[in-house]
Design a protein around this motif. Structure first.
Motif, PDB file in Angstrom:
ATOM      1  N   GLN A 290     108.186  18.599  16.768  1.00  0.00           N
ATOM      2  CA  GLN A 290     106.822  17.704  17.661  1.00  0.00           C
ATOM      3  C   GLN A 290     105.483  17.557  18.088  1.00  0.00           C
ATOM      4  O   GLN A 290     104.510  17.524  17.854  1.00  0.00           O
ATOM      5  CB  GLN A 290     107.270  16.411  17.857  1.00  0.00           C
ATOM      6  N   ALA A 291     105.839  18.637  19.170  1.00  0.00           N
ATOM      7  CA  ALA A 291     104.641  18.859  20.212  1.00  0.00           C
ATOM      8  C   ALA A 291     103.274  19.328  18.923  1.00  0.00           C
ATOM      9  O   ALA A 291     102.572  19.320  19.164  1.00  0.00           O
ATOM     10  CB  ALA A 291     105.282  19.686  21.033  1.00  0.00           C
ATOM     11  N   ILE A 292     103.562  20.461  18.588  1.00  0.00           N
ATOM     12  CA  ILE A 292     102.995  20.885  17.333  1.00  0.00           C
ATOM     13  C   ILE A 292     102.130  20.239  16.689  1.00  0.00           C
ATOM     14  O   ILE A 292     100.986  20.287  16.701  1.00  0.00           O
ATOM     15  CB  ILE A 292     103.647  21.939  16.624  1.00  0.00           C
ATOM     16  N   LEU A 298      96.076  15.301  18.069  1.00  0.00           N
ATOM     17  CA  LEU A 298      95.138  14.880  19.954  1.00  0.00           C
ATOM     18  C   LEU A 298      93.719  15.549  19.360  1.00  0.00           C
ATOM     19  O   LEU A 298      93.529  15.069  19.925  1.00  0.00           O
ATOM     20  CB  LEU A 298      95.963  14.962  20.228  1.00  0.00           C
ATOM     21  N   LYS A 299      93.958  16.282  18.074  1.00  0.00           N
ATOM     22  CA  LYS A 299      92.708  16.486  17.898  1.00  0.00           C
ATOM     23  C   LYS A 299      91.921  16.133  16.656  1.00  0.00           C
ATOM     24  O   LYS A 299      90.724  17.121  15.999  1.00  0.00           O
ATOM     25  CB  LYS A 299      93.058  18.507  17.687  1.00  0.00           C
ATOM     26  N   LEU A 336      99.708  17.999  26.759  1.00  0.00           N
ATOM     27  CA  LEU A 336      99.112  17.999  25.733  1.00  0.00           C
ATOM     28  C   LEU A 336      99.032  16.306  26.688  1.00  0.00           C
ATOM     29  O   LEU A 336      96.986  15.628  25.987  1.00  0.00           O
ATOM     30  CB  LEU A 336     100.113  18.299  24.572  1.00  0.00           C
ATOM     31  N   PHE A 337      99.602  16.063  26.336  1.00  0.00           N
ATOM     32  CA  PHE A 337      98.720  13.733  26.971  1.00  0.00           C
ATOM     33  C   PHE A 337      97.418  13.680  27.650  1.00  0.00           C
ATOM     34  O   PHE A 337      96.475  13.497  27.882  1.00  0.00           O
ATOM     35  CB  PHE A 337     100.064  12.698  27.562  1.00  0.00           C
ATOM     36  N   ASN A 338      97.831  15.492  29.245  1.00  0.00           N
ATOM     37  CA  ASN A 338      96.949  15.062  29.945  1.00  0.00           C
ATOM     38  C   ASN A 338      95.380  15.980  29.343  1.00  0.00           C
ATOM     39  O   ASN A 338      94.471  15.150  29.456  1.00  0.00           O
ATOM     40  CB  ASN A 338      97.652  15.580  31.141  1.00  0.00           C
ATOM     41  N   GLU A 359      98.997   8.892  37.880  1.00  0.00           N
ATOM     42  CA  GLU A 359      99.398   9.387  39.410  1.00  0.00           C
ATOM     43  C   GLU A 359      99.653  11.175  39.255  1.00  0.00           C
ATOM     44  O   GLU A 359      99.784  11.260  37.733  1.00  0.00           O
ATOM     45  CB  GLU A 359     100.646   8.924  39.998  1.00  0.00           C
ATOM     46  N   GLU A 360      99.862  11.232  40.434  1.00  0.00           N
ATOM     47  CA  GLU A 360      99.706  12.755  40.163  1.00  0.00           C
ATOM     48  C   GLU A 360     101.162  13.056  38.411  1.00  0.00           C
ATOM     49  O   GLU A 360     102.309  12.630  38.885  1.00  0.00           O
ATOM     50  CB  GLU A 360      99.846  13.886  40.721  1.00  0.00           C
ATOM     51  N   GLY A 361     100.828  13.934  37.571  1.00  0.00           N
ATOM     52  CA  GLY A 361     101.763  14.365  36.690  1.00  0.00           C
ATOM     53  C   GLY A 361     101.439  14.015  35.423  1.00  0.00           C
ATOM     54  O   GLY A 361     101.673  14.036  34.116  1.00  0.00           O
TER      55      GLY A 361
END
Length: 408
Positions: A290-292, A298-299, A336-338, A359-361
């Motif tokens: 899924q991350a791929i 996202l692109k 990827l979210f960040n 917040e951080e993360g």
């Protein structure tokens, strides 16, 4: 709500010896993606009846998918029309063969007009005997008449309702829907753990589909992503057949108005080698896959063009403890979210409603819906136009317990 209201006779409809001669058949409507795996755990056939009202899936500007379940095997179809127009017939075709001799029915209508109201009925003709060279039919039953509206082209606004963590409490669905009052909305999104675990078809009908059709689902579509509890139980592998997500999978993306949505399937929260699964799961590989896919979304031009970017997934990768599922989502999805700067994330899982600011993360807010118990349940309302996205979270007593607003 008194569950006695959800008796089967409420969904039977009118029984008739209906002739289908003379109907205009829409050829392209019959060629939609229509593969429905056969149910592996049939209910007793108590006569040829509808076990559910029709429920809407996979909404589009030029199409809509309609699903329903009967007590006995049948050949099924939909009769539909634009208001004042010619009645058309559509049935599902897979590899040149009309879908038939099953109880779970799915027909995808195509070549509809955007932003248009259609009325429809579903029909099921019982198959008494299916021999190699002779098919014997029984009675034909028909539903009541319903209507839906196709999505408008390039709408300026979008509005949806989100529920999570119902956990086999069917009365929660109409009760939470009632909190919306008469506010308009485009669709409903179920964000996981609607069940405790998957037992059989009757559980899906009783605890989700029938409460949904009673409240909204014969006239408004819903979408659905699994939670960790939907991966458990002997019927978990059959569950996807009862829904028709966008892209036909358990994770998907879509744009509605100014918002681009990405829906992820976060899988189980336990380790793959946990003994309760006896070596029969591999969610780490699934999440990496899924991350791929996620990075390609996202692109994409659709993501970059959207005014607002929203991720919906069951397990939040922060603020949900240190279980394996949480930490693995943080590892494979979090960067990827960040990197690609999503605007908002909507989750469930913790049974504690909360708005977590950036917040951080995580450089974006994480909104977590509540749990199944009275006083903990929530309905999330999201509305967006070209200038503003507004989220409001209501507790089951109607009180607002969280909100967030983004401006462009």
């Amino acid at each position: 709500m008194n569950q006695e209201k959800f008796k089967r006779r409420d969904f039977i409809g009118l029984v008739s010896k209906t002739s289908i001669l003379g109907l205009a058949i829409s050829p392209l409507a019959t060629l939609a993606d229509s593969t429905v795996p056969e149910s592996k755990d049939s209910l007793p056939a108590e006569g040829h009846t509808f076990l559910t009202q029709p429920y809407l899936q996979h909404p589009g500007t030029d199409g809509m998918t309609i699903m329903w379940i009967t007590a006995r095997d049948a050949y099924s179809w939909v009769e539909y029309q634009e208001k004042g127009g010619t009645t058309k017939k559509a049935h599902a075709v897979t590899d040149g063969m009309v879908d038939a001799n099953d109880r779970l029915h799915k027909v995808s209508l195509q070549e509809l007009k955007p932003g248009t109201i259609y009325t429809y009925k579903v029909y099921a003709k019982e198959i008494l005997s299916y021999e190699p060279y002779k098919i014997t039919y029984g009675e034909t039953i028909e539903s009541s008449t319903y209507e839906f509206t196709t999505l408008a082209l390039n709408p300026a606004e979008v509005s949806l309702l989100i529920m999570n963590d119902i956990h086999d409490r069917p009365q929660s669905i109409p009760q939470l829907m009632a909190l919306n009052g008469n506010d308009p909305y485009d669709f409903v999104f179920f964000n996981g753990d609607i069940f405790d675990y998957q037992t059989d078809e009757n559980q899906i009908i009783k605890n989700m589909i029938n409460p949904c059709t009673t409240a909204f689902a014969s006239t408004k579509p819903f979408m659905y992503v699994r939670g960790n509890h939907e991966t458990r139980g002997k019927f978990a592998r059959q569950l996807p057949a009862y829904f028709h997500n966008l892209d036909g999978g358990q994770y998907f993306s879509f744009t509605r108005g100014p918002v681009h949505f990405i829906a992820l399937d976060t899988g189980e929260d336990k380790e793959d080698n946990h003994p309760v699964y006896a070596g029969l799961i591999d969610f780490d590989t699934y999440r990496k896959k899924q991350a791929i896919w996620l990075e390609t979304q996202l692109k994409s031009k659709a993501y970059k063009k959207a005014k607002f970017k929203v991720v919906i997934m069951h397990i939040p990768h922060y603020h949900s403890g240190d279980g394996h599922g949480t930490l693995h989502c943080r590892e494979v999805f979090g960067p990827l979210f960040n990197k690609y700067k999503i605007d908002l994330m909507i989750c469930g899982h913790t049974h504690t409603y909360k708005v977590h600011p950036p917040e951080e993360g995580h450089q974006f807010p994480i909104i977590i819906g509540g749990g199944p118990k009275d006083g903990k349940r929530t309905l999330i309302k999201l509305k967006a136009n070209e200038r503003k996205l507004h989220l409001s979270m209501l507790a089951d007593n109607g009180q607002e317990v969280g909100n967030y607003e983004l401006s462009r």
